[in-house]
Design an enzyme around this catalytic site. Structure first.
Site, mmCIF file in Angstrom:
data_model
loop_
_atom_site.group_PDB
_atom_site.id
_atom_site.type_symbol
_atom_site.label_atom_id
_atom_site.label_comp_id
_atom_site.label_asym_id
_atom_site.label_seq_id
_atom_site.Cartn_x
_atom_site.Cartn_y
_atom_site.Cartn_z
ATOM 1 N N HIS A 141 0.831 -1.207 0.000
ATOM 2 C CA HIS A 141 0.000 0.000 0.000
ATOM 3 C C HIS A 141 0.866 1.258 0.000
ATOM 4 O O HIS A 141 0.578 2.229 -0.685
ATOM 5 C CB HIS A 141 -0.936 0.001 1.211
ATOM 6 C CG HIS A 141 -2.199 -0.746 0.960
ATOM 7 N ND1 HIS A 141 -2.248 -2.117 0.948
ATOM 8 C CD2 HIS A 141 -3.461 -0.316 0.673
ATOM 9 C CE1 HIS A 141 -3.490 -2.500 0.679
ATOM 10 N NE2 HIS A 141 -4.239 -1.426 0.501
ATOM 11 N N LYS B 274 -9.851 -7.741 8.506
ATOM 12 C CA LYS B 274 -10.540 -7.903 9.781
ATOM 13 C C LYS B 274 -10.381 -6.639 10.604
ATOM 14 O O LYS B 274 -9.397 -5.929 10.464
ATOM 15 C CB LYS B 274 -9.988 -9.112 10.545
ATOM 16 C CG LYS B 274 -8.565 -8.955 11.063
ATOM 17 C CD LYS B 274 -8.146 -10.177 11.852
ATOM 18 C CE LYS B 274 -6.688 -10.120 12.266
ATOM 19 N NZ LYS B 274 -6.429 -9.433 13.517
#
Lengths: 280, 190
Positions: free
Chosen positions: B39, B104
């Site tokens: 990222h 999550k």
């Protein structure tokens, strides 16, 4: 004097690293099954079904239960009449960790320095090793890999004696509420009370090596464990997506402390409550 | 609980907008792994005005760092990692056309705002169900940043990958909805 070669220690630590990563202890597996029977949330039931099935697959196929195979915590009790030969104990343990994590296809998740470089050591060493000298001529080793999704949500509170039982309950519950669904519940909660700041933290880690079915031998602490578990299971956190099975157990360990202090440490463990134990 | 909804990739905004928080889904097709380091690399490349090595339009991103594959297996254990660490980069990545995210844990408010804007769905895979999830992965092909090892951007061919819609494209959050009926605790009552 009994002698023990470091090679034996290395081999056993390597095996224990794999064993801990693949096989969820029976008490935790049974705890998950009990949670599934009582879980009220339909989504929570689905989550628990997946977690139980995951444990079964990992065990049957020798696969890591979780991709975070943790930082390796090792508790060693060395009998004072035992002579370790052929090398240095900590080197032997770290060699075992490197061997186990490499041979076992476990993830290497340790960086050598925490702040500036964060370079991966590529073999998951060094472990976090605690040694204690005890009577006898045996070597007792517990390997307890710790994932960091849950470790990141752990904490210590330095209370004062006047805070008492109520203060301890609040301190534990503040940490739990802040953690919420993030540490991969159902959690197992290790609590250390007393000692110094560091001793309380260590006690909270040691508490997680005890079976989740075994309550503290002192009735007052056993009752506190039960009360905290009930509170945690009423937070609604549940098995990650809400429900009634937020935690499987609260294990408390305590130690002597100072007249002015009441340290409380909480180590949160995810449902991957992994450890392996051997006596050499 | 209703039957799981089967979804296939490519995953369009129209597909995404049909899903509601709490829906249980099974994903089949290609999903693309990326986590912290990837990222950072991708958002830095965009800031330099470069083209990304992967076309993210109508893709599902999976926040993942698997264990090494055993010989003969496509992938090792491969459960989700904590999504929140990707929040700082997420609005930029969603602008690239990503329509689904799998991870999550909770997300930042600015991520939820960007999800509503672009019609994106956030799915949770069950944290720690890594060996089970591996069963649904049929192949693993590195697409970019091979030097990042387990953090490389890779295509995962999946069949019936199990997930649950946590935040839908309207911003409804199942972490709140799911906890509410079972919450019977107030710390001030201790």
């Amino acid at each position: 004097m009994r002698e023990l070669d470091v090679k034996v220690i290395t081999e056993n630590v390597a095996e224990m690293c794999k064993e801990a990563a693949y096989y969820l202890p029976d008490d935790v597996y049974r705890g998950l099954k009990r949670g599934r029977e009582t879980e009220k949330s339909p989504v929570g039931q689905i989550v628990l079904d997946q977690i139980i099935k995951n444990a079964e697959i990992a065990k049957a196929e020798d696969r890591p239960y979780c991709q975070d195979t943790g930082m390796t915590i090792v508790f060693v009790e060395i009998g004072q009449d035992l002579h370790i030969v052929g090398g240095y104990l900590e080197d032997a343990i770290n060699a075992g960790i490197a061997k186990g994590y490499t041979e076992g296809y476990l993830r290497k998740s340790v960086v050598a320095e925490p702040l500036f470089n964060r370079k991966n050591t590529q073999n998951n060493t060094p472990g976090v090793i605690y040694t204690q000298i005890v009577p006898g001529d045996k070597l007792s080793i517990t390997v307890a890999p710790k994932g960091f999704g849950s470790e990141n949500k752990s904490g210590v509170k330095m209370l004062v004696p006047a805070d008492g039982v109520k203060g301890v309950k609040k301190a534990v519950m503040e940490i739990i509420l802040h953690a919420s669904m993030n540490p991969c519940p159902p959690m197992v909660v290790g609590v250390g009370i007393g000692g110094t700041m560091d001793r309380a933290a260590l006690l909270s880690k040691k508490a997680l090596t005890r079976s989740i079915d075994q309550r503290n031998p002192m009735p007052e602490y056993a009752k506190l464990e039960e009360e905290l578990l009930e509170m945690i299971n009423q937070t609604g956190i549940g098995p990650q997506l809400g429900g009634t099975t937020s935690a499987l157990a609260v294990n408390i360990e305590w130690g002597p402390t100072h007249i002015a202090g009441l340290p409380v440490a909480v180590t949160i463990c995810c449902h991957a409550m992994r450890h392996a134990h051997r006596v050499l | 609980m209703a039957e799981s909804i089967r979804i296939t990739t490519p995953f369009t905004e129209e597909d995404s907008r049909k899903l509601k928080a709490g829906d249980s889904v099974l994903i089949t097709g290609t999903i693309i792994s990326a986590r912290d380091a990837a990222h950072k690399a991708m958002t830095e490349a965009l800031a330099r005005g470069e083209k990304l090595p992967v076309d993210w339009n109508n893709q599902i991103v999976y926040y993942l760092g698997p264990t090494p594959a055993k010989p003969g297996d496509p992938i090792g254990s491969c459960g989700p990692t904590t999504s929140g660490r990707m929040d700082a980069y997420t609005p930029t990545m969603l602008a690239q056309g990503i329509k689904g995210m799998v991870g999550k844990g909770s997300r930042a408010p600015e991520v939820v705002e960007a999800m509503k804007k672009y019609g994106v769905t956030y799915f949770a895979a069950v944290g720690g169900a890594a060996a089970l999830i591996a069963k649904s992965v049929k192949s693993y092909t590195v697409l970019a940043y091979p030097e990042l090892g387990p953090e490389a951007v890779a295509a995962l061919e999946v069949v019936d990958f199990p997930a649950i819609v946590v935040i839908d494209s309207e911003g409804n959050n199942f972490y709140d909805i799911g906890q509410k009926p079972y919450k019977n605790f107030d710390i001030n009552n201790i």
